[in-house]
Design a protein around this motif. Sequence first.
Motif, PDB file in Angstrom:
ATOM      1  N   UNK A 113      -4.909  -6.421  10.339  1.00 49.84           N
ATOM      2  CA  UNK A 113      -4.005  -6.979   9.324  1.00 49.84           C
ATOM      3  C   UNK A 113      -4.748  -7.621   8.156  1.00 49.84           C
ATOM      4  N   UNK A 114      -5.874  -8.281   8.446  1.00 50.64           N
ATOM      5  CA  UNK A 114      -6.569  -9.035   7.390  1.00 50.64           C
ATOM      6  C   UNK A 114      -8.074  -8.766   7.462  1.00 50.64           C
ATOM      7  N   UNK A 115      -8.502  -7.554   7.124  1.00 53.19           N
ATOM      8  CA  UNK A 115      -9.916  -7.193   7.252  1.00 53.19           C
ATOM      9  C   UNK A 115     -10.799  -7.902   6.223  1.00 53.19           C
ATOM     10  N   UNK A 116     -12.072  -8.008   6.555  1.00 54.25           N
ATOM     11  CA  UNK A 116     -13.070  -8.584   5.655  1.00 54.25           C
ATOM     12  C   UNK A 116     -14.134  -7.540   5.343  1.00 54.25           C
ATOM     13  N   UNK A 117     -14.718  -7.642   4.148  1.00 56.90           N
ATOM     14  CA  UNK A 117     -15.767  -6.720   3.728  1.00 56.90           C
ATOM     15  C   UNK A 117     -16.971  -7.543   3.274  1.00 56.90           C
ATOM     16  N   UNK A 118     -18.139  -7.229   3.815  1.00 58.20           N
ATOM     17  CA  UNK A 118     -19.376  -7.888   3.421  1.00 58.20           C
ATOM     18  C   UNK A 118     -20.284  -6.846   2.780  1.00 58.20           C
ATOM     19  N   UNK A 119     -20.596  -7.070   1.514  1.00 58.91           N
ATOM     20  CA  UNK A 119     -21.278  -6.083   0.692  1.00 58.91           C
ATOM     21  C   UNK A 119     -22.738  -6.460   0.432  1.00 58.91           C
ATOM     22  N   UNK A 120     -23.520  -5.452   0.095  1.00 54.60           N
ATOM     23  CA  UNK A 120     -24.871  -5.637  -0.430  1.00 54.60           C
ATOM     24  C   UNK A 120     -25.321  -4.278  -0.951  1.00 54.60           C
ATOM     25  N   UNK A 121     -26.396  -4.269  -1.708  1.00 49.77           N
ATOM     26  CA  UNK A 121     -27.013  -2.992  -2.082  1.00 49.77           C
ATOM     27  C   UNK A 121     -28.479  -3.027  -1.692  1.00 49.77           C
ATOM     28  N   UNK A 122     -28.987  -1.883  -1.291  1.00 49.81           N
ATOM     29  CA  UNK A 122     -30.361  -1.832  -0.807  1.00 49.81           C
ATOM     30  C   UNK A 122     -31.289  -1.101  -1.771  1.00 49.81           C
ATOM     31  N   UNK A 123     -30.760  -0.626  -2.890  1.00 55.15           N
ATOM     32  CA  UNK A 123     -31.650  -0.091  -3.916  1.00 55.15           C
ATOM     33  C   UNK A 123     -32.200  -1.239  -4.748  1.00 55.15           C
ATOM     34  N   UNK A 124     -33.334  -1.005  -5.378  1.00 56.12           N
ATOM     35  CA  UNK A 124     -34.006  -2.035  -6.175  1.00 56.12           C
ATOM     36  C   UNK A 124     -34.438  -1.432  -7.504  1.00 56.12           C
ATOM     37  N   UNK A 125     -34.776  -2.299  -8.435  1.00 52.64           N
ATOM     38  CA  UNK A 125     -35.353  -1.821  -9.692  1.00 52.64           C
ATOM     39  C   UNK A 125     -36.843  -1.575  -9.496  1.00 52.64           C
ATOM     40  N   UNK A 175     -14.336  -9.836  16.606  1.00 53.88           N
ATOM     41  CA  UNK A 175     -13.653 -10.367  15.426  1.00 53.88           C
ATOM     42  C   UNK A 175     -12.140 -10.411  15.619  1.00 53.88           C
ATOM     43  N   UNK A 176     -11.506 -11.393  14.997  1.00 53.76           N
ATOM     44  CA  UNK A 176     -10.043 -11.460  15.008  1.00 53.76           C
ATOM     45  C   UNK A 176      -9.457 -10.307  14.219  1.00 53.76           C
ATOM     46  N   UNK A 177     -10.118  -9.928  13.119  1.00 50.05           N
ATOM     47  CA  UNK A 177      -9.688  -8.809  12.285  1.00 50.05           C
ATOM     48  C   UNK A 177     -10.865  -7.863  12.057  1.00 50.05           C
ATOM     49  N   UNK A 178     -10.557  -6.645  11.660  1.00 42.30           N
ATOM     50  CA  UNK A 178     -11.607  -5.661  11.397  1.00 42.30           C
ATOM     51  C   UNK A 178     -12.591  -6.210  10.370  1.00 42.30           C
ATOM     52  N   UNK A 179     -13.860  -5.887  10.561  1.00 41.49           N
ATOM     53  CA  UNK A 179     -14.912  -6.263   9.627  1.00 41.49           C
ATOM     54  C   UNK A 179     -15.612  -4.993   9.163  1.00 41.49           C
ATOM     55  N   UNK A 180     -15.823  -4.901   7.862  1.00 44.72           N
ATOM     56  CA  UNK A 180     -16.534  -3.767   7.280  1.00 44.72           C
ATOM     57  C   UNK A 180     -17.836  -4.258   6.642  1.00 44.72           C
ATOM     58  N   UNK A 181     -18.907  -3.528   6.880  1.00 45.10           N
ATOM     59  CA  UNK A 181     -20.193  -3.787   6.248  1.00 45.10           C
ATOM     60  C   UNK A 181     -20.433  -2.638   5.281  1.00 45.10           C
ATOM     61  N   UNK A 182     -20.435  -2.942   3.977  1.00 44.23           N
ATOM     62  CA  UNK A 182     -20.449  -1.902   2.950  1.00 44.23           C
ATOM     63  C   UNK A 182     -21.705  -2.027   2.099  1.00 44.23           C
ATOM     64  N   UNK A 183     -22.577  -1.023   2.196  1.00 42.87           N
ATOM     65  CA  UNK A 183     -23.867  -1.080   1.514  1.00 42.87           C
ATOM     66  C   UNK A 183     -24.035   0.134   0.597  1.00 42.87           C
ATOM     67  N   UNK A 184     -24.382  -0.118  -0.656  1.00 43.68           N
ATOM     68  CA  UNK A 184     -24.595   0.963  -1.618  1.00 43.68           C
ATOM     69  C   UNK A 184     -26.072   1.090  -1.934  1.00 43.68           C
ATOM     70  N   UNK A 185     -26.473   2.286  -2.334  1.00 47.11           N
ATOM     71  CA  UNK A 185     -27.869   2.538  -2.663  1.00 47.11           C
ATOM     72  C   UNK A 185     -28.082   2.924  -4.108  1.00 47.11           C
ATOM     73  N   UNK A 186     -27.107   2.591  -4.969  1.00 51.87           N
ATOM     74  CA  UNK A 186     -27.256   2.951  -6.387  1.00 51.87           C
ATOM     75  C   UNK A 186     -26.640   1.905  -7.317  1.00 51.87           C
ATOM     76  N   UNK A 187     -26.572   0.663  -6.855  1.00 54.68           N
ATOM     77  CA  UNK A 187     -25.962  -0.388  -7.666  1.00 54.68           C
ATOM     78  C   UNK A 187     -26.735  -0.652  -8.946  1.00 54.68           C
ATOM     79  N   UNK A 188     -28.049  -0.561  -8.884  1.00 50.96           N
ATOM     80  CA  UNK A 188     -28.884  -0.907 -10.036  1.00 50.96           C
ATOM     81  C   UNK A 188     -28.718   0.061 -11.204  1.00 50.96           C
TER      82      UNK A 188
END
Length: 482
Positions: A113-125, A175-188
């Motif tokens: 019902x109330x999921x959480x998303x924790x983001x980061x990116x692993x690409x670097x300059x 977790x009480x609610x679904x948790x998503x771990x969202x990581x991108x490799x092209x944020x920069x």
Amino acid sequence: MTWWLYLIIAVSAVLVILIAVVIGRTLAFRPVAGKKPEEKPVTFDKEKAVNDLAAMVRLRTVSSRDKSEEDESEFEKFESLLFKSFPLVAGTCELDKIGSRGFLFKWKGKSSAAPSVFMAHYDVVSAVEKDWLKPAFEGIVEDGVLWGRGTLDTKITLNGVMQAAEQLIKDGFIPENDIYLAFAGDEEIAGNGAVGIVDEFIKRGVKPALVVDEGGAVVEKVFPGVNLPCALIGTGEKGMMDLEFSVRGNGGHASAPPPHTAVGKLSAACVKVENKPFKSVLSRPAAEMFDTLGRHSSFGLRMVFANLWLFKPVLDGMCKKKGGELNALMRTTCAFTQMQGSKGTNVLPPEAKMVANIRIISGETTDSVIKRIEQTVADPEVKLRIIHAMNPSAVSGTEGEGWQKLKDAISLTWKGAIISPYLMVACSDSRHYGKISDKVYRFSAMALSAEERALIHGNNERVPLETVYKTVEFYLRLIGSC
């Protein structure tokens, strides 16, 4: 009494009332006491946290519009490293590869019902390694400091998220609610990784109750009159536009120039724009920041922030004078960054160009910015072309369960810090999440000095090991509350 005596009495009475109102509002403009969250000790393997981050740093996951600077095999190694370093996350969470470099882990909770998303990116300059004191991609730990590109932006937060998830799974946490771990490799390079992940959420009908990405941090001496550490949470971010200005000329020999060359006309346009800053706009994130941090200022500054209905011009003048980030909070900014003309010193250029990087305040759009610049330049020979543009993000609210969980995790990790919303002047992947959530928050889980903030994208990027530990502590508390 004559009429002018009545006027003096009336004006004096109004001034007395005005002064009384201003002083009364200032005296009442005090910090608001909040309920202290329950203290819960957290434990994790500190050595593992450092070693895993160092291993991430050793991978040259450089993203660049110049593809010769990229090495796709390094990104593939990063995926293998995640599975090797975090076997419990890999075994518990469902993983979807989004595009070529996006990772989306789903950690099934008791409810969706109330999921959480924790983001980061692993690409670097990229890094000009000859200018570094230590190698940029060797993950050297020395004197309590980890050196390397990505230690601050943002492999440290990705590591914090994964360390916390691995430890919580090990401890039997569900977790009480679904948790998503969202990581991108092209944020920069403002790529499509996060866009693809958001599209996947839309396809699944996922509407996050909390999204946390990079952004503000725990900082000191960034707000006038406030000496306590401030934990700044970006509730919105400015838009961005790269705008090209160009003027065509006739070329020819520089020994017989016209009254104004193409470069001269561009220079005149540059001066006009710089001499006429955009009007100040008090966006909601900035207003909430002034209302929060202003209560901790000295009496004179509290008077200003408590009575912006009267002193907004004073604040505007302060921001213009100080410049930098405080001024950027109050208006659209225009920074001219590139200019080119003739290749020969004695040749008139047939065309001259310059580029401005514009950061657009909430409430304005790319169209309104273009219109104003055209009016300011007022020269039909100066042509404008948008190279790249995005409007300001949606603004998230500062109420509700997700906001409170974030505040609680911060207050337990960095005790005594003042927690405040703010407007993020840079761009991040989180702007894409405004399509699916009004609870998107930008907070890099670190306490950073002015010197450390300057290392992001700069030479000698590095992080104290104590900061690595605090980042993991924060995510243990935050994810453990979801």
